[in-house]
Design a protein around this motif. Sequence first.
Motif, PDB file in Angstrom:
ATOM      1  N   LEU A  20       0.809  -1.219   0.000  1.00 31.82           N
ATOM      2  CA  LEU A  20       0.000   0.000   0.000  1.00 31.82           C
ATOM      3  C   LEU A  20       0.843   1.270   0.000  1.00 31.82           C
ATOM      4  CD1 LEU A  20      -2.735  -1.228   2.451  1.00 31.82           C
ATOM      5  CD2 LEU A  20      -2.996  -0.829  -0.006  1.00 31.82           C
ATOM      6  N   VAL A  21       2.121   1.164   0.336  1.00 28.41           N
ATOM      7  CA  VAL A  21       3.014   2.325   0.350  1.00 28.41           C
ATOM      8  C   VAL A  21       3.213   2.881  -1.053  1.00 28.41           C
ATOM      9  CG1 VAL A  21       5.393   3.088   0.785  1.00 28.41           C
ATOM     10  CG2 VAL A  21       4.205   1.632   2.452  1.00 28.41           C
ATOM     11  N   ASP A  22       3.551   2.000  -2.013  1.00 33.39           N
ATOM     12  CA  ASP A  22       3.873   2.482  -3.363  1.00 33.39           C
ATOM     13  C   ASP A  22       3.291   1.608  -4.475  1.00 33.39           C
ATOM     14  OD1 ASP A  22       5.480   0.249  -3.117  1.00 33.39           O
ATOM     15  OD2 ASP A  22       7.366   1.344  -3.192  1.00 33.39           O
ATOM     16  N   LEU A  23       2.489   0.624  -4.109  1.00 35.47           N
ATOM     17  CA  LEU A  23       1.853  -0.296  -5.058  1.00 35.47           C
ATOM     18  C   LEU A  23       2.864  -1.055  -5.917  1.00 35.47           C
ATOM     19  CD1 LEU A  23      -1.231   1.833  -6.174  1.00 35.47           C
ATOM     20  CD2 LEU A  23      -1.029   0.252  -4.244  1.00 35.47           C
ATOM     21  N   SER A  24       4.050  -1.266  -5.366  1.00 35.09           N
ATOM     22  CA  SER A  24       5.080  -2.054  -6.035  1.00 35.09           C
ATOM     23  C   SER A  24       5.175  -3.403  -5.336  1.00 35.09           C
ATOM     24  CB  SER A  24       6.438  -1.357  -5.994  1.00 35.09           C
ATOM     25  OG  SER A  24       7.455  -2.249  -6.405  1.00 35.09           O
ATOM     26  N   LYS A  41       8.989 -12.531  -8.166  1.00 32.53           N
ATOM     27  CA  LYS A  41       8.121 -13.712  -8.246  1.00 32.53           C
ATOM     28  C   LYS A  41       7.190 -13.780  -7.043  1.00 32.53           C
ATOM     29  CE  LYS A  41       8.246 -18.711  -8.589  1.00 32.53           C
ATOM     30  NZ  LYS A  41       8.645 -19.736  -7.682  1.00 32.53           N
ATOM     31  N   GLN A  42       7.734 -13.570  -5.857  1.00 34.02           N
ATOM     32  CA  GLN A  42       6.920 -13.637  -4.639  1.00 34.02           C
ATOM     33  C   GLN A  42       5.854 -12.547  -4.625  1.00 34.02           C
ATOM     34  OE1 GLN A  42       6.840 -15.937  -2.253  1.00 34.02           O
ATOM     35  NE2 GLN A  42       8.385 -17.079  -3.362  1.00 34.02           N
ATOM     36  N   GLY A  43       6.240 -11.341  -5.062  1.00 30.61           N
ATOM     37  CA  GLY A  43       5.270 -10.245  -5.118  1.00 30.61           C
ATOM     38  C   GLY A  43       4.126 -10.569  -6.050  1.00 30.61           C
ATOM     39  N   PHE A  44       4.463 -11.082  -7.235  1.00 33.06           N
ATOM     40  CA  PHE A  44       3.432 -11.457  -8.210  1.00 33.06           C
ATOM     41  C   PHE A  44       2.529 -12.542  -7.632  1.00 33.06           C
ATOM     42  CE2 PHE A  44       1.943 -14.328 -11.537  1.00 33.06           C
ATOM     43  CZ  PHE A  44       1.203 -13.446 -12.319  1.00 33.06           C
TER      44      PHE A  44
END
Length: 133
Positions: A20-24, A41-44
């Motif tokens: 939520l900080v930067d939507l990255s 990969k983990q983020g996706f």
Amino acid sequence: MPKPIAPLTDKQARFVAEYLVDLSATQAAIRAGYSARSATKQGFENLQKPEIRRAINAAKRRVAAKLEISAERVLQRLSKLSEKAEKAGQFNAAVTAETRIGQHLKLFTEKHEHGGIGGGPVQFQITESEADH
């Protein structure tokens, strides 16, 4: 019957907060403690999980409610900004604001044709050299 959604782990909850900080998703994964090597990969993968998507959407709704942000309010402000920009001779800014309003209202939906001339079937012509291969 749909599979029940599991509660978030501590690491997943941290990922949501960081996302939520930067939507990255990649940066959120790194800040949440995932390996930098596998962060993309983990983020996706995290964004594909229904429990994480639900937590992110709920947090966005809370922020919007707290700030009293709605589509109607944003559109009203864009309209006022467009009028002020036009009066000030800042036509690029006015066009940008009007474009954003039009995009929200889907006035400029692009259409891509996937067919041949005039909407007919796609025509193929095989040459002799291609037929031999």
